[in-house]
Scaffold this active site. Structure first.
Site, PDB file in Angstrom:
ATOM      1  N   HIS A  68      -4.110   8.421  -3.719  1.00  0.00           N
ATOM      2  CA  HIS A  68      -3.832   7.280  -2.709  1.00  0.00           C
ATOM      3  C   HIS A  68      -3.417   5.605  -4.129  1.00  0.00           C
ATOM      4  O   HIS A  68      -4.809   6.240  -4.773  1.00  0.00           O
ATOM      5  CB  HIS A  68      -2.450   6.623  -2.059  1.00  0.00           C
ATOM      6  CG  HIS A  68      -2.285   7.845  -1.030  1.00  0.00           C
ATOM      7  ND1 HIS A  68      -3.029   8.644   0.167  1.00  0.00           N
ATOM      8  CD2 HIS A  68      -1.013   7.474  -0.360  1.00  0.00           C
ATOM      9  CE1 HIS A  68      -1.716   9.026   0.754  1.00  0.00           C
ATOM     10  NE2 HIS A  68      -0.662   8.741   0.400  1.00  0.00           N
TER      11      HIS A  68
ATOM     12  N   LYS B 256      -3.393   1.242  -1.764  1.00  0.00           N
ATOM     13  CA  LYS B 256      -3.104   1.013  -0.653  1.00  0.00           C
ATOM     14  C   LYS B 256      -4.245   0.630   0.175  1.00  0.00           C
ATOM     15  O   LYS B 256      -5.754   0.879   0.190  1.00  0.00           O
ATOM     16  CB  LYS B 256      -3.102   2.800  -0.246  1.00  0.00           C
ATOM     17  CG  LYS B 256      -2.972   3.069   1.352  1.00  0.00           C
ATOM     18  CD  LYS B 256      -3.089   4.587   1.175  1.00  0.00           C
ATOM     19  CE  LYS B 256      -2.721   5.464   2.494  1.00  0.00           C
ATOM     20  NZ  LYS B 256      -1.154   4.578   3.337  1.00  0.00           N
TER      21      LYS B 256
END
Length: 249
Positions: free
Chosen positions: A141, A145
């Site tokens: 990600h 995040k």
């Protein structure tokens, strides 16, 4: 027409959800909830308790800390809610399950139809391959995040674990231990960098062969579309706990 309240409307996902709703003819954004200012064409309230606009359903892409006031609001108003936020602890998950006895609650840690298909494929693979194949889940990600591993990686691991006849346990990091891999392990690995929207890969590693099942999200729109589809679906459902499997039926 389903009138939607977007919780977390000033965030990145909140903006994408609003754009998705604006492009549809079966839903409309009635209001937003966010502490931050938002240049929106709908009213925005700083907390759920301040909302005065009537609606049919709430979509939440915000923060785990908002869950309790949100649940109090939707239970009071008898509104369905689609919970897309990740990072809930066990107590919060218990609270949303409790709320589902009174109202429709749609809870999924990933709103992508493709990811949920991947999960079904992984369950089938696990049933066929059994414990003879080691399982490793790798997720990637963007560098903004906060939670790791991703809620989706845990969804995948949980689904595979449920298919196993023997007990499994998750291993998140192996650098601190010097021992051979146990067959009961499901390895989960997190990568954070750049602007990666979401990559999930599941390895089934056996004797002289490896099977890989993967999914790549190329835009946040896939999650927004799933959330709005869930909201439209949920608006006509009775109290209960729902997830993406209900949309796949």
């Amino acid at each position: 027409m389903v009138n939607v309240i977007i919780s977390g409307c000033s965030g990145k996902m909140g903006h994408v959800v609003a754009q998705e709703i604006a492009a549809r003819n079966d839903a409309k954004t009635a209001a937003g909830i966010d502490l931050r200012p938002c240049a929106c064409d709908f009213p925005v309230f700083s907390s759920p308790s301040e909302v005065t606009v009537p609606a049919n359903v709430v979509i939440d892409f915000s923060n785990p800390s908002v869950l309790q006031p949100l649940l109090s609001f939707v239970k009071q108003k008898k509104l369905p809610i689609v919970l897309c936020t990740t990072g809930y602890d066990d107590k919060q998950i218990a609270a949303l399950k409790e709320a589902s006895r009174e109202i429709p609650v749609f809870y999924s840690r990933n709103m992508s139809l493709g990811i949920n298909l991947l999960i079904e494929l992984c369950k089938k693979a696990s049933q066929v391959l059994g414990s003879a194949f080691d399982v490793e889940v790798i997720e990637q990600h963007h560098n903004q995040k906060i939670d790791a591993p991703s809620g989706t990686a845990l969804m995948i691991a949980d689904a595979i674990s449920e298919t196993r006849s023997s007990e499994t346990h998750y291993v998140y990091d192996r650098h601190s231990q010097r021992k051979k891999r146990e067959s009961s392990e499901i390895g989960i690995h997190s990568i954070r960098g750049g602007t990666i929207v979401g990559e999930h890969e599941v390895l089934f590693a056996g004797h002289h062969e490896t099977i890989t099942i993967s999914h790549s999200a190329q835009s946040k729109e896939v999650f927004a579309a799933g959330a709005v589809n869930a909201a439209v679906f949920l608006a006509g459902e009775p109290a209960g706990l729902y997830d993406m499997s209900d949309l796949l039926k």
